[in-house]
Motif scaffolding. Structure first.
Motif, short mmCIF file in Angstrom:
data_model
loop_
_atom_site.label_atom_id
_atom_site.label_comp_id
_atom_site.label_asym_id
_atom_site.label_seq_id
_atom_site.Cartn_x
_atom_site.Cartn_y
_atom_site.Cartn_z
N ASP A 205 0.88 -1.17 -0.05
CA ASP A 205 0.18 -0.20 0.01
C ASP A 205 1.24 1.30 0.60
N ASP A 206 2.53 1.36 -0.26
CA ASP A 206 2.92 1.93 -0.14
C ASP A 206 3.01 2.50 -1.65
N PRO A 207 3.17 4.06 -1.95
CA PRO A 207 2.71 4.71 -3.05
C PRO A 207 3.67 4.82 -4.07
N ASP A 208 4.94 4.82 -3.23
CA ASP A 208 6.26 4.81 -3.59
C ASP A 208 7.02 3.35 -3.61
N ARG A 209 6.66 2.43 -3.78
CA ARG A 209 6.79 1.21 -3.91
C ARG A 209 7.21 0.87 -5.01
N PHE A 210 7.10 1.65 -6.60
CA PHE A 210 7.45 1.50 -7.94
C PHE A 210 8.34 2.43 -7.58
N LEU A 211 9.44 2.23 -8.63
CA LEU A 211 10.16 2.95 -8.90
C LEU A 211 10.57 3.00 -10.50
N TRP A 212 10.25 4.58 -11.07
CA TRP A 212 10.24 4.46 -12.04
C TRP A 212 11.93 4.91 -13.21
N THR A 213 12.24 4.81 -13.80
CA THR A 213 13.49 4.82 -14.21
C THR A 213 13.89 5.14 -15.99
N CYS A 214 15.14 5.39 -15.62
CA CYS A 214 15.20 5.61 -17.75
C CYS A 214 17.18 5.24 -17.59
#
Length: 253
Positions: A162-171
């Motif tokens: 339920d942590d909104p920051d559990r997904f990290l978007w990287t490039c």
């Protein structure tokens, strides 16, 4: 290699430039004249508007996202691997395990004003090494530079569901051999995507067979390069003055 670039355009400018349908930017980024690895940057992607839409095969929409520069593959055990995955070579991007899944489905455009490279001069530092002179390389017409990139979405195992920051978007930025007009400064350069190929490059459903054909070095004469202050060499320095041309008499030979 592309290890620093400048990105000063506002989200609303990018929406118009790239025909963005949905802005997924929690908070606008400040203009950054010294973008370095691990910083947050803007990325243009095409994704379904929701998971439900994806399941129902709704066509993807063009989105503006904020991602972290330094790709973390979905299978990585921790995010630190991203620190050394800022560039993907065009020659191997379709086969390397770290990039091939993103190349197949998660391609993006990374908007930039231009990028920096360092040229070794004949002047020596106190340690006896050649002093490096930074150059800023940008479109001759001062338009946006649409760098070819890949993005990944990494699930942080230390965070709860339920942590909104559990997904990290990287490039990562895809690079190629530099074209002649800038090749004397550095032998590698970021790949550009021409405007009429943006849709094809971003389309996550496009077959891989001819993807690399969409990527080309900048056309000869399309870029200009000029020396800038060595202040850019320190990532803590940031401001429009970093893009000011250096007077020729101050350029080491």
């Amino acid at each position: 290699m592309c290890g620093r670039y400048a990105s000063s355009r506002r989200p609303e400018d990018l929406v118009e430039e790239f025909d963005i349908a949905e802005v997924r930017v929690p908070e606008p980024l400040e203009p950054d004249y010294n973008v370095a690895p691990t910083k947050q940057v803007y990325a243009v992607v095409e994704r379904p508007p929701s998971r439900e839409a994806e399941e129902q095969a709704v066509p993807p929409e063009r989105q503006l996202r904020v991602v972290t520069w330094g790709l973390v593959p979905s299978w990585a055990k921790d995010r630190s691997i991203g620190n050394r995955m800022i560039n993907a070579r065009m020659e191997t991007v379709a086969e390397k395990p770290a990039y091939k899944r993103a190349f197949a489905k998660r391609r993006c455009l990374l908007p930039a004003d231009g990028y920096f490279e360092w040229y070794p001069t004949k002047e020596l530092t106190k340690s006896g090494k050649p002093r490096k002179q930074p150059f800023f390389i940008r479109p001759r017409d001062h338009g946006v530079l649409a760098m070819a990139g890949l993005y990944e979405i990494w699930r942080d195992p230390t965070r709860t569901d339920d942590d909104p920051d559990r997904f990290l978007w990287t490039c990562t930025v895809i690079t190629t051999e530099a074209e002649d007009s800038v090749g004397h400064i550095h032998d590698r350069m970021p790949l550009m995507v021409e405007r009429d190929r943006w849709g094809a490059w971003l389309d996550p459903g496009r077959p891989q067979d001819h993807l690399l054909d969409l990527l080309v070095p900048a056309a000869p004469g399309a870029l200009e390069a000029y020396p800038v202050s060595t202040l850019v060499s320190n990532v803590r320095n940031n401001g429009a003055e970093l893009l000011e041309p250096l007077p020729l008499e101050e350029v080491p030979q």
